[in-house]
Design an enzyme around this catalytic site. Structure first.
Site, PDB file in Angstrom:
ATOM      1  N   HIS A  92      -8.331   1.442  -9.725  1.00  0.00           N
ATOM      2  CA  HIS A  92      -8.772   2.672 -10.386  1.00  0.00           C
ATOM      3  C   HIS A  92      -7.643   3.246 -11.252  1.00  0.00           C
ATOM      4  CE1 HIS A  92      -6.915   3.844  -6.609  1.00  0.00           C
ATOM      5  NE2 HIS A  92      -6.659   5.029  -7.126  1.00  0.00           N
TER       6      HIS A  92
ATOM      7  N   HIS B 230       6.886   1.339 -10.959  1.00  0.00           N
ATOM      8  CA  HIS B 230       6.446   0.044 -10.432  1.00  0.00           C
ATOM      9  C   HIS B 230       7.183  -0.349  -9.151  1.00  0.00           C
ATOM     10  CE1 HIS B 230       5.023  -4.048 -10.359  1.00  0.00           C
ATOM     11  NE2 HIS B 230       6.257  -4.495 -10.392  1.00  0.00           N
TER      12      HIS B 230
ATOM     13  N   THR C 257      -6.691   2.536 -16.718  1.00  0.00           N
ATOM     14  CA  THR C 257      -6.019   1.574 -17.608  1.00  0.00           C
ATOM     15  C   THR C 257      -5.101   0.599 -16.863  1.00  0.00           C
ATOM     16  OG1 THR C 257      -4.400   3.354 -17.944  1.00  0.00           O
ATOM     17  CG2 THR C 257      -5.997   2.988 -19.710  1.00  0.00           C
ATOM     18  N   ARG C 258      -4.970  -0.605 -17.429  1.00  0.00           N
ATOM     19  CA  ARG C 258      -4.001  -1.591 -16.964  1.00  0.00           C
ATOM     20  C   ARG C 258      -3.376  -2.250 -18.191  1.00  0.00           C
ATOM     21  NH1 ARG C 258      -4.788   0.764 -12.970  1.00  0.00           N
ATOM     22  NH2 ARG C 258      -5.316   0.020 -10.892  1.00  0.00           N
TER      23      ARG C 258
ATOM     24  N   CYS D  41      -2.564   5.132  -5.223  1.00  0.00           N
ATOM     25  CA  CYS D  41      -3.200   3.816  -5.358  1.00  0.00           C
ATOM     26  C   CYS D  41      -2.458   2.845  -4.439  1.00  0.00           C
ATOM     27  CB  CYS D  41      -3.078   3.396  -6.823  1.00  0.00           C
ATOM     28  SG  CYS D  41      -4.035   1.956  -7.306  1.00  0.00           S
TER      29      CYS D  41
HETATM   30  C1  LIG Z   1      -1.364   2.289 -10.052  1.00  0.00           C
HETATM   31  C2  LIG Z   1      -1.497   0.836 -10.370  1.00  0.00           C
HETATM   32  C3  LIG Z   1      -1.137   0.365 -11.634  1.00  0.00           C
HETATM   33  C4  LIG Z   1      -1.250  -0.984 -11.943  1.00  0.00           C
HETATM   34  N1  LIG Z   1      -0.933  -1.414 -13.204  1.00  0.00           N
HETATM   35  C5  LIG Z   1      -1.161  -2.692 -13.555  1.00  0.00           C
HETATM   36  C6  LIG Z   1      -1.016  -3.108 -14.905  1.00  0.00           C
HETATM   37  O1  LIG Z   1      -0.676  -2.309 -15.778  1.00  0.00           O
HETATM   38  N2  LIG Z   1      -1.304  -4.404 -15.202  1.00  0.00           N
HETATM   39  C7  LIG Z   1      -1.705  -5.298 -14.270  1.00  0.00           C
HETATM   40  O2  LIG Z   1      -1.945  -6.455 -14.609  1.00  0.00           O
HETATM   41  N3  LIG Z   1      -1.865  -4.929 -12.976  1.00  0.00           N
HETATM   42  C8  LIG Z   1      -1.610  -3.663 -12.602  1.00  0.00           C
HETATM   43  N4  LIG Z   1      -1.796  -3.252 -11.308  1.00  0.00           N
HETATM   44  C9  LIG Z   1      -2.122  -4.243 -10.276  1.00  0.00           C
HETATM   45  C10 LIG Z   1      -3.571  -4.617 -10.225  1.00  0.00           C
HETATM   46  O3  LIG Z   1      -4.406  -3.491 -10.443  1.00  0.00           O
HETATM   47  C11 LIG Z   1      -3.837  -5.281  -8.879  1.00  0.00           C
HETATM   48  O4  LIG Z   1      -2.952  -6.397  -8.769  1.00  0.00           O
HETATM   49  C12 LIG Z   1      -5.257  -5.771  -8.748  1.00  0.00           C
HETATM   50  O5  LIG Z   1      -6.166  -4.725  -8.989  1.00  0.00           O
HETATM   51  C13 LIG Z   1      -5.464  -6.334  -7.342  1.00  0.00           C
HETATM   52  O6  LIG Z   1      -6.778  -6.805  -7.244  1.00  0.00           O
HETATM   53  P1  LIG Z   1      -7.427  -7.164  -5.825  1.00  0.00           P
HETATM   54  O7  LIG Z   1      -8.742  -7.784  -6.133  1.00  0.00           O
HETATM   55  O8  LIG Z   1      -6.433  -7.931  -5.021  1.00  0.00           O
HETATM   56  O9  LIG Z   1      -7.618  -5.755  -5.092  1.00  0.00           O
HETATM   57  P2  LIG Z   1      -8.813  -4.679  -5.248  1.00  0.00           P
HETATM   58  O10 LIG Z   1      -9.214  -4.543  -6.665  1.00  0.00           O
HETATM   59  O11 LIG Z   1      -8.376  -3.480  -4.513  1.00  0.00           O
HETATM   60  O12 LIG Z   1     -10.028  -5.364  -4.480  1.00  0.00           O
HETATM   61  C14 LIG Z   1     -10.020  -5.588  -3.087  1.00  0.00           C
HETATM   62  C15 LIG Z   1     -11.413  -5.277  -2.587  1.00  0.00           C
HETATM   63  O13 LIG Z   1     -11.540  -5.727  -1.235  1.00  0.00           O
HETATM   64  C16 LIG Z   1     -12.374  -4.820  -0.561  1.00  0.00           C
HETATM   65  N5  LIG Z   1     -12.176  -4.970   0.891  1.00  0.00           N
HETATM   66  C17 LIG Z   1     -11.049  -4.756   1.587  1.00  0.00           C
HETATM   67  N6  LIG Z   1     -11.228  -5.001   2.897  1.00  0.00           N
HETATM   68  C18 LIG Z   1     -12.503  -5.401   3.042  1.00  0.00           C
HETATM   69  C19 LIG Z   1     -13.293  -5.777   4.156  1.00  0.00           C
HETATM   70  N7  LIG Z   1     -12.811  -5.822   5.403  1.00  0.00           N
HETATM   71  N8  LIG Z   1     -14.590  -6.080   3.936  1.00  0.00           N
HETATM   72  C20 LIG Z   1     -15.112  -6.052   2.681  1.00  0.00           C
HETATM   73  N9  LIG Z   1     -14.397  -5.694   1.586  1.00  0.00           N
HETATM   74  C21 LIG Z   1     -13.116  -5.378   1.765  1.00  0.00           C
HETATM   75  C22 LIG Z   1     -11.935  -3.465  -1.096  1.00  0.00           C
HETATM   76  O14 LIG Z   1     -12.905  -2.472  -0.887  1.00  0.00           O
HETATM   77  C23 LIG Z   1     -11.711  -3.783  -2.576  1.00  0.00           C
HETATM   78  O15 LIG Z   1     -12.857  -3.503  -3.351  1.00  0.00           O
HETATM   79  C24 LIG Z   1      -1.686  -1.900 -10.961  1.00  0.00           C
HETATM   80  C25 LIG Z   1      -2.052  -1.437  -9.687  1.00  0.00           C
HETATM   81  C26 LIG Z   1      -1.968  -0.091  -9.391  1.00  0.00           C
HETATM   82  C27 LIG Z   1      -2.367   0.379  -8.025  1.00  0.00           C
END
Ligand SMILES: Cc1cc2nc3c(=O)[nH]c(=O)nc-3n(C[C@H](O)[C@H](O)[C@H](O)COP(=O)(O)OP(=O)(O)OC[C@H]3O[C@@H](n4cnc5c(N)ncnc54)[C@H](O)[C@@H]3O)c2cc1C
Length: 378
Positions: free
Chosen positions: A44, A265, A47-48, A308
Site C-alpha cells: 500500500h 529504507h 507508489t513504488r 508498512c
Molecule cells: C513502504 C514501502 C515502500 C516500498 N518501496 C518500494 C519501491 O519503491 N520499489 C520496490 O520495488 N519495492 C518497494 N517496496 C517493497 C515491495 O512493496 C515488497 O517487496 C512487495 O510488495 C512484497 O510483496 P509480497 O507479495 O511478498 O507481499 P504482500 O504484497 O504483502 O503480499 C503478501 C500477501 O500474503 C497474504 N497472507 C499472509 N499470510 C497469509 C495467510 N496465512 N493466509 C493467506 N494469506 C496470507 C497477505 O494478506 C498479503 O496479501 C516497498 C515496501 C514498503 C513497505
C-alpha cells in the site's frame, strides 16, 4: 476442492503469479487473509519506484527490464495508467558502491544514464541541496508504479482468466505429501503444487511445516509532505534513492497534488506480523525531517505518515525456490523492501516453474541453498 496450483498470499507477487498461471491454462486457487490490495502487508501507499540500472546488483537488470515490459502489457490490457516516467536519481558519495553498481550496470546493458555533479543536480532540480562530494546517477527512462492499481489490475485479469479467489481466509495449516493440502477456517483445498507468497507472514507459515527460513518481518514508515508543485511535482521532479554513509532514503515527487512522499529504507524494528503495528509517530517523523532539512530544504510540513512491512533476508536478495523437503512447494518471499517492481516478472517466472517450462532468467541468486542455516528446507 482440487486445483493444479494453490497460491497462499495473493498480494504483490501472488497476484501476478495467479494471472500468469491462469493465462497458462492452469486451475489456480488464490487464498488471502485479507482482500488485496489492502493496507496490512507490503503493497500500500500509492507508489513504488521502478529502476533498471540496479545498485543492488547487475543480475537484477534483465529482470527489471522484463518487468517493465510486462507492466506495460498489463496497463494496455486494463486500459489504466500504471507507470509514470518521472526518471529516478540515485544519489551518494562519488565512490559509493551502490552508485558505482548503478553506473556499471547501465554501461553493461547500454541503459541511458546521466552522471551528474552536485552542482548540476542543484541546477536541474532546485528542490535538492547536495554537498560537493556527492554525485547523482539519473536514469530518465525509469519511474513510478502505481502499486495498488497494479495489484488490482492483475486481480481483474486473473479473475477474467478463471482463477478462483478466496479472500479474508487466513491459511491455518499446510500439509505436504504427494499433493499439498491447504486448510482455512472454512475450506480444505488440495493441489499438485503450491506457491507460498505470504510476504511478512511467510516465516511463520513455513515454520508450521518445519521449514525455518532466515526471514525478518520489519516495521517501516513513510510519509507525505506539503510541496511546492513547481519544485517537487511529478512534471518537474524525479523519484530518488539516497545512499548516505549511515542511512538510505527514497522518495517520490508529488503526484496529482498528493504531496512529496519519502521513506527510510534501512533499519526498522522487527515485528510479529499478526500484531497491529505502532502508528507513525514523532520519532519516525523526526528521522524523515532530518533528511529533508539536509537535502530537500524547500519541502513543506508533514501531511500524513503511515506504517508498512518489509520482509528482509540476511543478504537482502529475494527467495524464489522450491523446498527440497517438499519439492511441490515454491517459496517466493524475502523481497527486502525492493521487490514490487519485479512482481510482474516474478509472477511469470513462478508460472514457468509450476508449468515445468524453461526460465530464461538467471535466478540462482535467489536460491535457498545460500543460507547454510536452512537445514530442513533445503
Ligand atoms: C513502504 C514501502 C515502500 C516500498 N518501496 C518500494 C519501491 O519503491 N520499489 C520496490 O520495488 N519495492 C518497494 N517496496 C517493497 C515491495 O512493496 C515488497 O517487496 C512487495 O510488495 C512484497 O510483496 P509480497 O507479495 O511478498 O507481499 P504482500 O504484497 O504483502 O503480499 C503478501 C500477501 O500474503 C497474504 N497472507 C499472509 N499470510 C497469509 C495467510 N496465512 N493466509 C493467506 N494469506 C496470507 C497477505 O494478506 C498479503 O496479501 C516497498 C515496501 C514498503 C513497505
Amino acid at each position: 476442492m482440487k486445483f493444479d496450483c494453490i497460491i497462499v498470499g495473493a498480494g504483490s507477487i501472488g497476484m501476478a503469479a495467479a494471472y500468469f498461471l491462469a493465462k497458462a491454462g492452469k486451475t489456480v486457487c488464490c487464498i488471502d487473509a485479507y482482500e488485496p490490495p489492502h493496507i496490512n502487508g507490503s503493497h500500500h501507499g500509492e507508489t513504488r519506484i521502478i529502476r533498471y540500472a540496479y545498485g543492488e546488483g547487475e543480475a537484477y537488470v534483465p529482470l527489471a527490464l522484463r518487468a517493465a515490459h510486462l507492466w506495460e502489457e498489463l496497463a494496455a490490457q486494463v486500459d489504466e495508467e500504471l507507470f509514470l516516467q518521472t526518471g529516478v536519481i540515485n544519489v551518494g558519495d562519488h565512490n559509493n558502491p551502490f552508485i558505482q553498481t548503478v553506473i556499471e550496470s547501465a554501461r553493461k546493458y547500454e541503459l541511458p544514464l546521466e552522471v551528474l555533479s552536485s552542482e548540476e543536480v542543484m541546477e536541474r532540480w532546485p528542490g535538492i541541496s547536495l554537498p560537493d562530494n556527492m554525485i547523482a546517477a539519473f536514469e530518465p527512462t525509469s519511474g513510478i508504479l502505481k502499486v495498488e492499481k497494479c495489484v488490482e489490475a492483475y486481480k481483474t485479469r486473473a479473475i477474467e482468466l478463471g482463477a478462483s479467489f478466496y479472500f479474508n481466509e487466513p491459511v491455518r495449516q499446510i500439509i505436504t505429501g504427494d499433493s499439498v493440502t491447504v486448510i482455512t477456517d472454512t475450506h480444505t483445498f488440495t493441489a499438485e503444487q503450491c506457491v507460498i507468497s505470504s510476504g511478512a507472514w511467510t516465516k511463520q507459515l513455513l515454520e508450521s511445516i518445519d521449514v525455518p527460513l532466515p526471514l525478518s518481518p520489519i516495521r517501516k514508515t513513510f510519509a507525505w509532505y506539503e510541496a511546492d508543485e513547481q519544485l517537487y511535482g511529478d512534471l518537474a521532479f524525479p523519484a530518488f534513492a539516497f545512499e548516505l554513509r549511515d542511512a538510505c532514503y527514497y522518495g517520490f515527487p508529488s503526484i496529482d497534488g498528493a504531496g512529496y512522499k519519502i521513506g527510510r529504507h534501512d533499519g526498522g524494528e522487527p515485528i510479529n506480523p499478526d500484531e497491529v503495528l505502532d502508528s507513525f509517530n514523532e520519532k519516525d517523523a523526526g528521522d524523515l525531517d532530518n533528511f529533508i532539512d539536509d537535502y530537500m530544504p524547500h519541502v513543506g510540513p508533514l501531511k500524513e505518515g503511515r506504517v508498512c512491512k518489509y520482509t528482509m533476508t540476511p543478504d537482502e536478495h529475494f527467495i524464489i525456490d522450491r523446498l527440497s523437503s517438499s519439492a511441490n512447494i515454491i517459496v517466493a518471499s524475502g523481497f527486502s523492501g525492493h521487490g514490487f517492481k519485479f512482481a510482474s516478472v516474478i509472477g511469470e517466472i513462478i508460472s514457468q516453474m509450476i508449468c515445468g517450462d524453461e526460465c530464461q532468467y538467471d535466478i540462482d541468486l535467489f536460491k535457498l541453498s545460500r543460507f547454510k542455516e536452512v537445514s530442513l528446507g533445503v
